[in-house]
Write an enzyme that holds these catalytic residues in place. Sequence first.
Site, short mmCIF file in Angstrom:
data_model
loop_
_atom_site.label_atom_id
_atom_site.label_comp_id
_atom_site.label_asym_id
_atom_site.label_seq_id
_atom_site.Cartn_x
_atom_site.Cartn_y
_atom_site.Cartn_z
N ASP A 102 0.92 -1.06 -0.08
CA ASP A 102 -0.14 0.08 0.25
C ASP A 102 0.90 1.30 -0.08
O ASP A 102 2.04 1.38 0.60
CB ASP A 102 -0.98 0.05 1.70
CG ASP A 102 -1.70 -1.22 1.67
OD1 ASP A 102 -1.98 -2.22 0.70
OD2 ASP A 102 -2.30 -0.95 2.82
N1 URA Z 1 -1.19 -5.96 3.54
C1 URA Z 1 -2.00 -4.42 3.93
O1 URA Z 1 -2.42 -4.24 5.12
N2 URA Z 1 -0.86 -3.88 3.24
C2 URA Z 1 0.24 -4.58 2.18
O2 URA Z 1 0.54 -3.11 1.93
C3 URA Z 1 0.85 -5.26 2.57
C4 URA Z 1 -0.29 -6.13 2.72
#
Ligand code: URA
Length: 230
Positions: A102
């Site tokens: 993310d």
């Molecule tokens: N899980 C999440 O919530 N975000 C990420 O970036 C990776 C795994």
Amino acid sequence: MRIDAILSRFGYCSRREAAQWVKRGRVTVKGVVVKSASAKAELADVLVNGEPIEFPDGLYVALNKPLGCTCSHKEEGELVYDLLPPQWLNRGDGVSTVGRLDKETDGLLLVTDDGAFVHALTSPKRHVPKVYEFDCSAPIPGDAVALFASGELVLHGENTPCLPAELVITGECSGRLTLHEGRYHQVRRMLAAVGAPVVRLTRTAIGPLQLADLQLEPGEWAAIDPAIFA
Ligand code: URA
């Protein structure tokens, strides 16, 4: 391989521009300046601007992704690809991340031009473990450990339960979670499901590769040996 094909395949310039690069004396083969873009050479003998061809056997890189950039080629704002040498993005096979983090997650992210490598590491059948460290805005309930390990947690809007995952609670509001799959926002959604919203999330390992061992500042990258994932 022809010199013009080498220059375009490895992202230095287009095939059409290759003649200009050759004319300017930027390419040598065994130390001799190349005269024609159609000449053929072994990759190992070629220097461009005095340097060997970068990643002749495929590009495999670990990046310490900073917060605030997006794993996308075309979204608005800062992109992870802005952190990489522009030449890599012009390589014939294109360059992509292995899965995504993310925008507001930092840590270990792999980048490659090898589609089979992406597939091997992201395939649900392989279950390559990925380790995340996180802080939450509320205490993590102790029974989350058993729930995550049970393989019975069904996330909101999904039908199939998450694979068993290992949660270690390292503080009242912090922990480490090892996943063997990669669902959308999975760590945040799993913690939200037990009433502990994630406020900081860092990926610290993928399979045998540990971010700490790489000693990368945010935004820095290092070449890796893909064989460690075999
Ligand atoms: N899980 C999440 O919530 N975000 C990420 O970036 C990776 C795994």
